[in-house]
Design a protein around this motif. Structure first.
Motif, PDB file in Angstrom:
ATOM      1  N   MET A 124      95.192 -25.287   0.197  1.00 28.53           N
ATOM      2  CA  MET A 124      95.470 -25.426  -1.234  1.00 28.53           C
ATOM      3  C   MET A 124      94.473 -24.647  -2.086  1.00 28.53           C
ATOM      4  O   MET A 124      94.799 -24.222  -3.194  1.00 28.53           O
ATOM      5  N   GLY A 128      97.145 -22.351  -3.107  1.00 32.15           N
ATOM      6  CA  GLY A 128      97.767 -23.463  -3.815  1.00 32.15           C
ATOM      7  C   GLY A 128      99.028 -23.126  -4.585  1.00 32.15           C
ATOM      8  O   GLY A 128     100.075 -23.770  -4.399  1.00 32.15           O
ATOM      9  N   GLU A 224      95.434 -28.451  -7.513  1.00 33.68           N
ATOM     10  CA  GLU A 224      96.684 -27.939  -6.959  1.00 33.68           C
ATOM     11  C   GLU A 224      97.589 -29.060  -6.431  1.00 33.68           C
ATOM     12  O   GLU A 224      98.809 -29.014  -6.590  1.00 33.68           O
TER      13      GLU A 224
END
Length: 383
Positions: A124, A128, A224
């Protein structure tokens, strides 16, 4: 019976996940595992859990496993992780590998509509926006975070609607060197940096904890995963590591998730969500032994990891990927004794300064930025 593939089964998260499975063999079946260098432990795990698919990170391990288990499909190195995630006959993909190598496997799992039990924060951090786009395109897929902090946030956010969240509070142990000054950190050894006060983790994540870069990566990941603005994310040092993170709602209610510092709890929750199953793999939290819970602000002047991550996250695009790649190589060089502890921050700062951020359009761009950043760090700091 949920079928699980564990990427990184020989590491700290992976071995804890196998302990969860071991205690609940009527609920979970391991169909695939991967390990990097420790092929001997991987062989022991194959013998016990009898997976159909295995990936290993070394040529020697590959040959040994193929010879010993001719009935098993065996894959090699980074491509092997992708191959495991590309299978269809599983329900949950636990990504417990360290570093950006976990991104492509996560992508394959999402495309197949699987649950990703995410223990690879680099996914992420570096990718992300791309991962979130894939999740919208594949509505059957989902991510349930395994990181103790993000699992805590995930659980706490069930206490209200997303629009009712005022801020996320991520807790940090403070790491090995909490309370130390910059002068005291100039000549710390690798051995000193690896002595974490609360958690038993791999070497890389333990160093990240001591620099607080780990907490910075968690800030980006939280942004994210949960779609919360950076200005609404706060980090608090909580040395006891009992409160794993908190969510404050608009009515000023704060919901927290508490538990002993044991990764088996968030692992099992990622396997069983939305249900909570009886845990036979860990002891309950004994409040009589928890005499005090304390909190303090991080020392951003000495430990620059959090602020560097906020800067990279707010710039966005490919800048978090640069932060992540530069940090990975810097930690590697520190562990090899080739740089000083504080040089980790210098490397991250200079790598970010030289990078012109680009919009992420897929995994290939992330891999290119990752590779170029690593090459720059090696060429300038590897002695």
């Amino acid at each position: 019976m949920k079928k699980i593939i564990i990427l990184g089964s020989t590491g700290s998260i992976g071995t804890n996940a196998l302990e969860v499975v071991r205690k609940s063999q009527d609920k979970f079946q391991v169909v695939g595992i991967s390990g990097h260098r420790n092929y001997k432990l991987l062989i022991e795990q194959i013998e016990e859990f009898k997976p159909k698919y295995v990936s290993v990170g070394t040529d020697e391990g590959y040959e040994k496993i193929r010879e010993k288990f001719p009935e098993i499909e065996v894959y090699l190195k980074d491509e092997g992780l992708k191959e495991l995630a590309s299978k269809d006959d599983y329900d949950i993909l636990l990504t417990a590998v360290s570093g950006a190598i976990g991104i492509e496997a996560t992508v394959e799992g999402i495309k197949r509509g699987k649950r990703i039990a995410l223990a690879n924060k680099e996914t992420m951090v570096a990718a992300g926006p791309y991962i979130n786009r894939l999740l919208k395109e594949n509505p059957k897929a989902e991510i349930v975070p395994v990181d103790s902090e993000h699992s805590a946030i995930f659980q706490s956010m069930l206490g209200g609607a997303k629009k009712e969240v005022r801020k996320i509070i991520i807790t940090a142990s403070g790491g090995t060197f909490r309370g130390k000054t910059e002068e005291e950190l100039r000549d710390v050894s690798v051995e000193q940096a690896l002595k974490h006060p609360n958690w038993s983790m791999g070497k890389k994540i333990t160093i990240d904890s001591s620099t607080l870069v780990n907490k910075g990566l968690e800030v980006i990941e939280a942004h994210e995963l949960f779609g919360v603005d950076y200005d609404d994310i706060e980090v608090l040092v909580h040395p006891q590591s009992i409160i794993h993170s908190m969510v404050e709602f608009k009515d000023r209610a704060v919901i927290a998730q508490l538990g002993a510092p044991d990764m088996k709890l968030p692992i099992q929750y990622a396997f069983t969500y939305p249900c909570r199953e009886e845990s036979l793999a860990m002891e309950p939290l004994d409040f009589m032994k928890v005499s005090t819970l304390t909190f303090e602000k991080p020392d951003h002047k000495t430990f620059k990891g959090i602020q560097l991550a906020f800067k990279a996250g707010k710039i966005g695009k490919t800048m978090p990927a640069v932060l992540n790649a530069a940090n990975e190589v810097a930690v590697e060089l520190f562990l090899k004794g080739k740089i000083k502890f504080l040089t980790i921050y210098e490397i991250i700062e200079k790598a970010m300064e030289r990078h012109i951020p680009l919009e992420i359009d897929g995994v290939e761009l992330i891999k290119t930025v990752d590779r170029e950043t690593r090459e720059w760090v090696y060429s300038n700091y590897e002695r």
